[in-house]
Design a protein around this motif. Structure first.
Motif, PDB file in Angstrom:
ATOM      1  N   PHE A   1      34.498   9.827 -26.922  1.00 22.37           N
ATOM      2  CA  PHE A   1      33.682   8.613 -26.890  1.00 22.37           C
ATOM      3  C   PHE A   1      32.867   8.468 -28.169  1.00 22.37           C
ATOM      4  N   ILE A   2      32.273   9.570 -28.652  1.00 25.12           N
ATOM      5  CA  ILE A   2      31.410   9.518 -29.834  1.00 25.12           C
ATOM      6  C   ILE A   2      32.175   9.073 -31.081  1.00 25.12           C
ATOM      7  N   VAL A   3      33.440   9.480 -31.206  1.00 25.35           N
ATOM      8  CA  VAL A   3      34.223   9.105 -32.396  1.00 25.35           C
ATOM      9  C   VAL A   3      35.102   7.874 -32.148  1.00 25.35           C
ATOM     10  N   SER A   4      34.902   7.199 -31.036  1.00 25.36           N
ATOM     11  CA  SER A   4      35.736   6.048 -30.687  1.00 25.36           C
ATOM     12  C   SER A   4      35.261   4.777 -31.383  1.00 25.36           C
TER      13      SER A   4
ATOM     14  N   VAL B   1      23.958  15.896 -19.140  1.00 23.02           N
ATOM     15  CA  VAL B   1      24.017  16.388 -20.516  1.00 23.02           C
ATOM     16  C   VAL B   1      22.640  16.910 -20.919  1.00 23.02           C
ATOM     17  N   THR B   2      22.595  18.124 -21.441  1.00 30.31           N
ATOM     18  CA  THR B   2      21.360  18.703 -21.953  1.00 30.31           C
ATOM     19  C   THR B   2      21.501  18.925 -23.448  1.00 30.31           C
ATOM     20  N   LEU B   3      20.565  18.363 -24.217  1.00 24.12           N
ATOM     21  CA  LEU B   3      20.589  18.462 -25.670  1.00 24.12           C
ATOM     22  C   LEU B   3      19.427  19.324 -26.148  1.00 24.12           C
ATOM     23  N   ASN B   4      19.712  20.287 -27.006  1.00 23.03           N
ATOM     24  CA  ASN B   4      18.684  21.120 -27.620  1.00 23.03           C
ATOM     25  C   ASN B   4      18.778  21.008 -29.129  1.00 23.03           C
ATOM     26  N   ALA B   5      17.629  21.006 -29.803  1.00 34.36           N
ATOM     27  CA  ALA B   5      17.617  21.091 -31.260  1.00 34.36           C
ATOM     28  C   ALA B   5      17.631  22.575 -31.628  1.00 34.36           C
TER      29      ALA B   5
ATOM     30  N   PRO C   1      19.136  12.414 -33.020  1.00 36.88           N
ATOM     31  CA  PRO C   1      19.000  11.010 -32.605  1.00 36.88           C
ATOM     32  C   PRO C   1      20.319  10.376 -32.193  1.00 36.88           C
ATOM     33  N   LEU C   2      21.393  10.659 -32.930  1.00 33.01           N
ATOM     34  CA  LEU C   2      22.689  10.108 -32.558  1.00 33.01           C
ATOM     35  C   LEU C   2      23.185  10.715 -31.258  1.00 33.01           C
ATOM     36  N   ALA C   3      23.003  12.027 -31.098  1.00 30.53           N
ATOM     37  CA  ALA C   3      23.441  12.687 -29.869  1.00 30.53           C
ATOM     38  C   ALA C   3      22.721  12.102 -28.656  1.00 30.53           C
ATOM     39  N   LYS C   4      21.436  11.815 -28.812  1.00 32.41           N
ATOM     40  CA  LYS C   4      20.666  11.217 -27.719  1.00 32.41           C
ATOM     41  C   LYS C   4      21.201   9.834 -27.363  1.00 32.41           C
ATOM     42  N   ASP C   5      21.435   9.010 -28.389  1.00 32.53           N
ATOM     43  CA  ASP C   5      21.913   7.661 -28.137  1.00 32.53           C
ATOM     44  C   ASP C   5      23.322   7.671 -27.567  1.00 32.53           C
ATOM     45  N   ALA C   6      24.199   8.515 -28.139  1.00 27.29           N
ATOM     46  CA  ALA C   6      25.577   8.591 -27.658  1.00 27.29           C
ATOM     47  C   ALA C   6      25.619   9.047 -26.199  1.00 27.29           C
ATOM     48  N   THR C   7      24.752   9.987 -25.855  1.00 31.55           N
ATOM     49  CA  THR C   7      24.705  10.465 -24.475  1.00 31.55           C
ATOM     50  C   THR C   7      24.284   9.357 -23.524  1.00 31.55           C
TER      51      THR C   7
ATOM     52  N   GLU D   1      24.646   6.144 -23.936  1.00 30.63           N
ATOM     53  CA  GLU D   1      25.736   5.173 -23.823  1.00 30.63           C
ATOM     54  C   GLU D   1      26.904   5.727 -23.003  1.00 30.63           C
ATOM     55  N   PHE D   2      27.218   6.995 -23.208  1.00 33.72           N
ATOM     56  CA  PHE D   2      28.308   7.630 -22.464  1.00 33.72           C
ATOM     57  C   PHE D   2      28.025   7.633 -20.965  1.00 33.72           C
ATOM     58  N   LYS D   3      26.761   7.830 -20.604  1.00 39.03           N
ATOM     59  CA  LYS D   3      26.417   7.926 -19.192  1.00 39.03           C
ATOM     60  C   LYS D   3      26.419   6.571 -18.471  1.00 39.03           C
TER      61      LYS D   3
END
Length: 287
Positions: A262-265, A63-67, A45-51, A53-55
């Motif tokens: 960006f994620i740790v900013s 960005v492609t996210l896999n579980a 969920p965080l990776a999805k939201d961060a992506t 926002e980053f975009k």
């Protein structure tokens, strides 16, 4: 058997893939490229939201996210199948020392893991001692009446051994005891797990707090009288939590470095809590 009506859905749950593709030719940052990531379902969920926002400032980055579980993500980043491997546990817990030393850890947040039960059951059970939790997940207790609940068979929903969520839950929720797997349903898809718990009165599983922070289909269980929450994770009274990592093979460069930075900013920090995770720097206890 009524408890098993969701068996097919659980067993057929596979990898979750989400793609955030480039759309449009204008880019605020001028940055473009492709990032692939896999691993922890707890961090998804965080990776999805961060992506997302980053975009906003980097629309030409795809960005492609896999579980698939922490073990899968770590193995895939080592073999070069993905750029980023998401994990609920240190790489050393899943890989040999030789492979783990090839990776660079980026600690992005803290995850809280909560036991979840059916809403109907929660009318009679809302708290377990840690020993009761251990007894349930190791199969010593098989009916809810044994822990003050109704005469209802317990249905365990567990995670595969590749799961980092399982590793965190085993260490800090079960004090190192292994889950009973022979009579349990198993899935690493948190959505499937939540639906199965919602549909079966006797079911119990566990998920990242991020999956239930705005979800009323299931109920959270307190442990030793302490509610799973960000506040109780920060102050150290709730015990079932762990660090979340994004691993790269060697030091990241270019668009991958920009994404992780960006994620740790400070720019993104406020959204970490909104997604149901703790900001690492605000923890009052350390591990």
């Amino acid at each position: 058997m009524k408890h098993l009506k969701r068996l097919t859905a659980v067993l057929l749950a596979g990898l979750m893939t989400i793609s955030f593709v480039a759309c449009g030719s204008d880019s605020s940052s001028g940055m473009s490229g492709i990032i692939t990531s896999s691993g922890s379902s707890a961090l998804l969920p965080l990776a999805k939201d961060a992506t997302k926002e980053f975009k906003k400032d980097n629309p030409d980055v795809s960005v492609t996210l896999n579980a698939g579980g922490s073990g899968t993500g770590l193995k895939q980043v080592v073999d070069g199948s993905v750029d980023v491997g998401n994990s609920d546990v240190p790489a050393e817990d899943k890989l040999s020392p030789e492979l783990a030393k090839q990776l660079v850890a980026h600690k992005v947040c803290v995850v809280t893991i909560t036991p979840v039960i059916n809403n109907e059951l929660a009318k009679e059970v809302n708290n377990l001692t840690k020993q009761q939790l251990i007894d349930i997940f190791t199969g010593k207790v098989t009916n809810w009446k044994e822990v003050g609940g109704p005469d209802e068979e317990i249905l365990l929903i567990t995670r595969p051994k590749t799961s980092g969520t399982r590793a965190v839950f085993r260490e800090h929720g079960l004090d190192g005891n292994e889950e009973l797997s022979s009579s349990a349903l198993e899935t690493d898809d948190s959505g499937t797990l939540l639906q199965t718990v919602a549909d079966n009165k006797g079911a119990i599983g566990y998920v990242s707090l991020s999956y239930v922070i705005n979800n009323d289909k299931v109920s959270k269980l307190s442990v030793d009288g302490v509610e799973p929450s960000l506040e109780n994770t920060y102050n150290g009274t709730y015990p079932i939590w762990g660090y979340e990592y994004m691993y790269t093979k060697g030091e990241p460069e270019g668009v991958i470095k920009a994404y992780l930075d960006f994620i740790v900013s400070d720019t993104y920090a406020n959204r970490i809590e909104e997604q149901g995770y703790c900001v690492t720097s605000k923890m009052t206890v350390q591990r």
